[in-house]
Design a protein around this motif. Sequence first.
Motif, PDB file in Angstrom:
ATOM      1  N   TYR A  47     -56.459   7.520  -2.690  1.00 23.16           N
ATOM      2  CA  TYR A  47     -57.088   8.839  -2.558  1.00 23.16           C
ATOM      3  C   TYR A  47     -56.219   9.928  -3.183  1.00 23.16           C
ATOM      4  N   HIS A  48     -56.889  11.032  -3.536  1.00 26.77           N
ATOM      5  CA  HIS A  48     -56.183  12.217  -4.031  1.00 26.77           C
ATOM      6  C   HIS A  48     -55.145  12.664  -3.004  1.00 26.77           C
ATOM      7  N   PRO A  49     -53.889  12.887  -3.418  1.00 29.17           N
ATOM      8  CA  PRO A  49     -52.868  13.416  -2.496  1.00 29.17           C
ATOM      9  C   PRO A  49     -52.996  14.935  -2.373  1.00 29.17           C
ATOM     10  N   THR A  50     -54.081  15.377  -1.753  1.00 30.72           N
ATOM     11  CA  THR A  50     -54.324  16.826  -1.668  1.00 30.72           C
ATOM     12  C   THR A  50     -53.239  17.540  -0.874  1.00 30.72           C
ATOM     13  N   PHE A  51     -52.574  16.803   0.031  1.00 34.99           N
ATOM     14  CA  PHE A  51     -51.449  17.403   0.743  1.00 34.99           C
ATOM     15  C   PHE A  51     -50.395  17.865  -0.263  1.00 34.99           C
ATOM     16  N   LEU A  52     -50.179  17.046  -1.297  1.00 36.19           N
ATOM     17  CA  LEU A  52     -49.161  17.340  -2.306  1.00 36.19           C
ATOM     18  C   LEU A  52     -49.588  18.509  -3.183  1.00 36.19           C
ATOM     19  N   TYR A  53     -50.856  18.531  -3.570  1.00 35.09           N
ATOM     20  CA  TYR A  53     -51.348  19.643  -4.393  1.00 35.09           C
ATOM     21  C   TYR A  53     -51.120  20.974  -3.675  1.00 35.09           C
ATOM     22  N   GLU A  54     -51.492  20.998  -2.395  1.00 38.55           N
ATOM     23  CA  GLU A  54     -51.346  22.255  -1.646  1.00 38.55           C
ATOM     24  C   GLU A  54     -49.881  22.580  -1.394  1.00 38.55           C
ATOM     25  N   SER A  55     -49.072  21.568  -1.144  1.00 40.22           N
ATOM     26  CA  SER A  55     -47.646  21.800  -0.914  1.00 40.22           C
ATOM     27  C   SER A  55     -46.987  22.415  -2.139  1.00 40.22           C
ATOM     28  N   PHE A  88     -54.748   6.390 -11.867  1.00 42.20           N
ATOM     29  CA  PHE A  88     -54.823   7.856 -11.853  1.00 42.20           C
ATOM     30  C   PHE A  88     -53.567   8.444 -11.219  1.00 42.20           C
ATOM     31  N   LEU A  89     -53.153   7.897 -10.082  1.00 37.64           N
ATOM     32  CA  LEU A  89     -51.977   8.406  -9.382  1.00 37.64           C
ATOM     33  C   LEU A  89     -50.701   8.140 -10.183  1.00 37.64           C
ATOM     34  N   GLU A  90     -50.624   6.998 -10.818  1.00 35.07           N
ATOM     35  CA  GLU A  90     -49.453   6.686 -11.638  1.00 35.07           C
ATOM     36  C   GLU A  90     -49.356   7.627 -12.834  1.00 35.07           C
ATOM     37  N   ASN A  91     -50.499   8.029 -13.370  1.00 33.70           N
ATOM     38  CA  ASN A  91     -50.514   8.960 -14.506  1.00 33.70           C
ATOM     39  C   ASN A  91     -50.043  10.356 -14.112  1.00 33.70           C
ATOM     40  N   LEU A  92     -50.011  10.633 -12.811  1.00 31.42           N
ATOM     41  CA  LEU A  92     -49.472  11.907 -12.329  1.00 31.42           C
ATOM     42  C   LEU A  92     -47.958  11.858 -12.200  1.00 31.42           C
ATOM     43  N   SER A  93     -47.382  10.694 -12.539  1.00 28.23           N
ATOM     44  CA  SER A  93     -45.924  10.470 -12.448  1.00 28.23           C
ATOM     45  C   SER A  93     -45.413  10.631 -11.017  1.00 28.23           C
ATOM     46  N   LEU A  94     -46.207  10.179 -10.077  1.00 28.10           N
ATOM     47  CA  LEU A  94     -45.807  10.244  -8.674  1.00 28.10           C
ATOM     48  C   LEU A  94     -44.920   9.056  -8.327  1.00 28.10           C
ATOM     49  N   PRO A  95     -43.956   9.253  -7.437  1.00 22.98           N
ATOM     50  CA  PRO A  95     -43.130   8.120  -6.994  1.00 22.98           C
ATOM     51  C   PRO A  95     -43.967   7.129  -6.200  1.00 22.98           C
ATOM     52  N   ASP A  96     -43.499   5.895  -6.152  1.00 22.82           N
ATOM     53  CA  ASP A  96     -44.267   4.830  -5.499  1.00 22.82           C
ATOM     54  C   ASP A  96     -44.533   5.108  -4.021  1.00 22.82           C
ATOM     55  N   PHE A  97     -43.571   5.754  -3.328  1.00 21.35           N
ATOM     56  CA  PHE A  97     -43.776   5.954  -1.894  1.00 21.35           C
ATOM     57  C   PHE A  97     -44.962   6.877  -1.617  1.00 21.35           C
ATOM     58  N   ILE A  98     -45.240   7.808  -2.517  1.00 19.66           N
ATOM     59  CA  ILE A  98     -46.421   8.672  -2.350  1.00 19.66           C
ATOM     60  C   ILE A  98     -47.680   7.896  -2.711  1.00 19.66           C
TER      61      ILE A  98
END
Length: 273
Positions: free
Chosen positions: A175-183, A154-164
Motif C-alpha cells: 500500500y501507499h505509505p501515506t504516513f510517510l508522504y504526510e510526515s 512502485f515502492l522500490e522505485n521511490l527508493s524507500l528502504p526495505d523496512f518501510i
Amino acid sequence: MENIQPLNRVALEIGPFTIYWYGIIIGIGITLGWLLATRETKKLGLPKDIFSDLLLWAIPTAIVSARIYYVLFKWDYYSQNPREIVAIWEGGIAIHGALIGAVITAIVFAKKKGVSFWQLADVAAPSIILGQAIGRWGNFMNQEAHGTEVTRTFLENLSLPDFIINQMFINGSYYHPTFLYESIWNIVGFFILVIIRKLHPRIGEVFLSYVVWYSLGRFFVEGLRTDSLMLTDSLRIAQVVSLVLIIVAAFAIWFRRRKGYAKYQYIYTYKNK
C-alpha cells in the motif's frame, strides 16, 4: 504469498502492562515540540513554564476531543456499540478533532494567563507540525493510515528502504505509505515556519501559515487513504475540513491586517501584545 513479518508494534511488556511503539513515538513528538516551544518562550520573555502549564490541559483535552470527533462521524457504528466509545486503546482518533480541542483550550488558557493567544499559537506552530511529522511514524508501526494498493516495484522505485516497504505489506498486498508522504510534508513545513518566523511576520501569521500548509498537504494525502472518515459516499471529511481551514486562514491573514488586528510583528522585543 510473500512471507514478510511486520515490525512488532509492542515495544515492551511489563507484567499486565503493554507499551506500544505508537504511544512512545507520540510521546517523543510531544516532548520535542515542548522543548522547542519552551526555548522560544525564553526569547520572547514569556513565563518559562507557560507551555508546561498549557500542555497539562491541552493534551487530555486534545485526546478526548479527537475521540469525540471520530465517534461522531462513526455514529452509525458506535450508537450500536456504545461500550466501545471509550475504547480509545483500540484506535479511532482524528487529528482535526485534537486540533480543535487544543485550540479552544489555548484560547481559554491565554485569557486566564493574560497573554496573547496569537503569540502562543505562533510559538507553538512549528512544534505542532514537527510533532505531527513524528507522530505519523506511530501509524507506520501500527500499519494504519495507509493509502490504496500499489506494487512492490512502485515502492522500490521511490527508493524507500526495505523496512518501510516490508511494513507496507499488509494482508497480502502493498500500500501507499501515506504516513510517510504526510510526515515529509510536515517536516518541510516545520522548516518553512521557522524561516517565516525569522522574517518577523505579523502576530498570528506563523500559526495561520501552519494551518494553510498542513491543510494543503492533508487534502492531497487524504485522497490516497483507505480509512477516511466519510461525509458522503464520495466526500471525505478531512478534505472538506482542510479546504475550509485553508480559506478561513487565508481570509484571517487578510482581515487581521486590513482591520489592524495584526499591527505587531513577531519579534523578540514584544511581550503580551
